[in-house]
Design an enzyme around this catalytic site. Structure first.
Site, short mmCIF file in Angstrom:
data_model
loop_
_atom_site.label_atom_id
_atom_site.label_comp_id
_atom_site.label_asym_id
_atom_site.label_seq_id
_atom_site.Cartn_x
_atom_site.Cartn_y
_atom_site.Cartn_z
N GLU A 1 -5.47 -8.53 -0.35
CA GLU A 1 -6.17 -8.17 0.89
C GLU A 1 -7.62 -7.92 0.54
O GLU A 1 -7.92 -7.00 -0.23
CB GLU A 1 -5.59 -6.91 1.56
CG GLU A 1 -4.27 -7.14 2.26
CD GLU A 1 -3.84 -5.93 3.10
OE1 GLU A 1 -4.72 -5.27 3.71
OE2 GLU A 1 -2.63 -5.66 3.12
N GLU B 1 0.82 -1.23 0.00
CA GLU B 1 0.00 0.00 0.00
C GLU B 1 0.85 1.27 0.00
O GLU B 1 0.67 2.17 0.84
CB GLU B 1 -0.98 -0.02 1.18
CG GLU B 1 -1.97 -1.16 1.09
CD GLU B 1 -3.11 -1.11 2.10
OE1 GLU B 1 -3.09 -0.28 3.02
OE2 GLU B 1 -4.06 -1.91 1.93
#
Ligand code: AHR
Length: 497
Positions: free
Chosen positions: A291, A172
């Protein structure tokens, strides 16, 4: 309401890559400490791993587990977690404001993964670190011997390399919360150079380039286009992350959120292929949805936690029945994109937004979302077939034309089984479904599993399994037509042989 579906042997999307049933363990909260590892627990094995948890993980047949983060990896020194335990430093863990004791690190996790029968998807730190730390970790894990880091591994008691095939280039990195977050160009350059070094160390590895943190990020999908234009040569996958919640308590809208996931996947595919075209490349980048889950129940409680504790109860969502339905729909969506989504990780696996919960010194139990995960992972292997669905529809706050029926279909030729996965999104009424199975020889319904509950907010606790499947579904097969009445708000699996 009703729905009719056509399924044909020839409507093949792709073979399902079993790695879409992967999961994730981050060194966060009680995922590791008190989750998979609790040396003074009565069920701990000789390595300190909880065998009750291991059994629940093995039952899920999890093929790959991402590790060690997550946000945590972006300030992680992997060297802290190897070698003699008594010499490992206690560190401030900056992503989650805790103390990381480093009692468990790379080698212990590799031991646990071997016991769980799963592969590792290893993430490297591209927040505070870069090329050097990544190539050294790879050498430590995968190089057979005769060099500094491979010999260091041996000196730590691991003669054989871990042979970790899949590596994430950071986590991320577009997120402002990420320690060492980067612009798309900054990340793209660093990831490219790191990937080049890593593939020189071990050309057999596969690399995941970091995509957007979710589809609502202001830089999505420009992030994907810019970063891939740097990393295309060495990347094999791009990551997608997405969590949904039901803060508004609008169940009809919540159950439709898998449509957003579908659109997210389509946009990332288009962006990958746009860069492919720009580069005149023959290579296709696939998707690693590494995720995904429901995550919102624990957000307020987490704000009350004190900083700098060891393994506090962070992100401990207690999942209810309707969460299990959206989880099922998200898994259907992954299967329906089996041609491009080759890996996916339910985030996470134990205690932290997880299907498995534990009590320190106590029991381990299954959350509601364990069940769709279990059935889809165990029975959703084979060829994904495209169901052509004609369903009655509804509109919700954010979505229009939401089909009451959500479905995925997998043909398992090895077991000569056709498996239908179905959700009835209708909040009040049962759904009459008929599947036209015109090209199939399957003659009998082996089982019709149903997950249903009167109360959408029902949860499982350590004392009581309130939400659990039963096998009293009413599917019947006659003249290649499968008919069933799916109870209101239910998830169903029909296996045909
Ligand atoms: O899974 C929990 C967190 O969600 C991860 O650490 C991070 O990557 C994401 O924001």
């Amino acid at each position: 309401p009703k729905a009719s579906v056509i399924v044909d042997k020839d409507f093949v999307i792709s073979k399902v890559d079993e790695r879409i049933y992967g999961s994730f363990i981050e060194q966060l909260g009680r995922a590791v400490y008190g989750g998979i590892y609790e040396p003074d627990h009565e069920q701990a094995d000789e390595h300190g791993f909880r065998q009750d948890v291991l059994q629940l993980v093995r039952d899920l047949q999890v093929p790959i587990v991402r590790y060690p983060g997550g946000n945590m990896v972006s300030a992680y020194n992997w060297e802290d977690g190897v070698g003699p335990r008594e010499e490992r430093p206690r560190r401030l863990e900056l992503a989650w404001s805790t103390i990381e004791t480093n009692e468990v690190g790379t080698n212990e996790f590799a031991d646990w993964a071997a016991k769980a029968g799963t592969d590792i998807m290893m993430a490297v730190n591209l927040g505070t670190r870069g090329i050097d730390a990544a190539r050294n970790l790879l050498e430590y894990c995968n190089h057979p011997g005769g060099t500094y880091y491979s010999e260091l591994r041996k000196s730590h008691g691991y003669e054989q390399p871990h042979h970790i095939k899949t590596w994430c280039l950071g986590n991320e990195m577009d997120g402002p919360w990420q320690i060492g977050g980067k612009t798309a160009d900054e990340y793209g350059r660093l990831a490219y150079e790191t990937a080049k070094a890593m593939k020189t160390v071990d050309p057999s590895i596969e690399l995941v380039s970091c995509g957007s943190s979710n589809s609502a990020m202001p830089t999505f999908p420009e992030w994907e286009a810019t970063t891939l234009s740097h990393t295309y040569e060495f990347a094999d996958y791009i990551s997608l992350h997405q969590y949904y919640g039901n803060h508004e308590n609008d169940t009809a809208n919540f159950l439709a959120k898998s449509l957003d996931m579908d659109q997210f996947i389509r946009t990332v595919i288009s962006t990958c292929d746009y860069i492919k075209a720009k580069k005149r490349s023959k290579k296709t980048i696939n998707l690693s949805f590494d995720e995904w889950n429901v995550w919102f129940h624990s957000t307020e409680a987490d704000k009350q936690l004190e900083s700098w504790q060891v393994a506090p109860p962070q992100l401990e969502d207690v999942y209810n029945f309707e969460d299990a339905l959206l989880v099922a729909n998200m898994m259907h969506t992954l299967i329906n994109h089996a041609d491009r989504v080759k890996m996916a990780c339910m985030a996470q696996l134990v205690n932290v937004i997880a299907p498995i919960m534990t009590e320190n010194q106590g029991r381990a139990w299954k959350q509601t979302i364990y069940y769709p995960y279990y059935y889809l992972s165990v029975y959703g292997r084979g060829k994904a077939l495209q169901p052509i669905i004609h369903s009655d529809k509804y509109d919700s706050r954010e979505f229009t034309d939401v089909a009451y029926l959500d479905s995925a279909v997998v043909l398992n030729e090895e077991h000569n089984e056709l498996v239908l996965f179905m959700t009835n999104r209708h909040l009040e009424a049962s759904l009459a479904v008929s599947y036209d199975l015109r090209s199939f020889e399957q003659a009998e319904v082996v089982e019709h599993i149903v997950l249903e509950h009167d109360d959408p907010k029902a949860v499982n606790t350590k004392e009581k399994e309130e939400v659990a499947p039963h096998s009293r579904g009413n599917a019947v097969l006659e003249d290649k037509q499968l008919q069933a009445e799916l109870p209101r708000m239910s998830w169903n699996m029909v296996r045909l042989r």
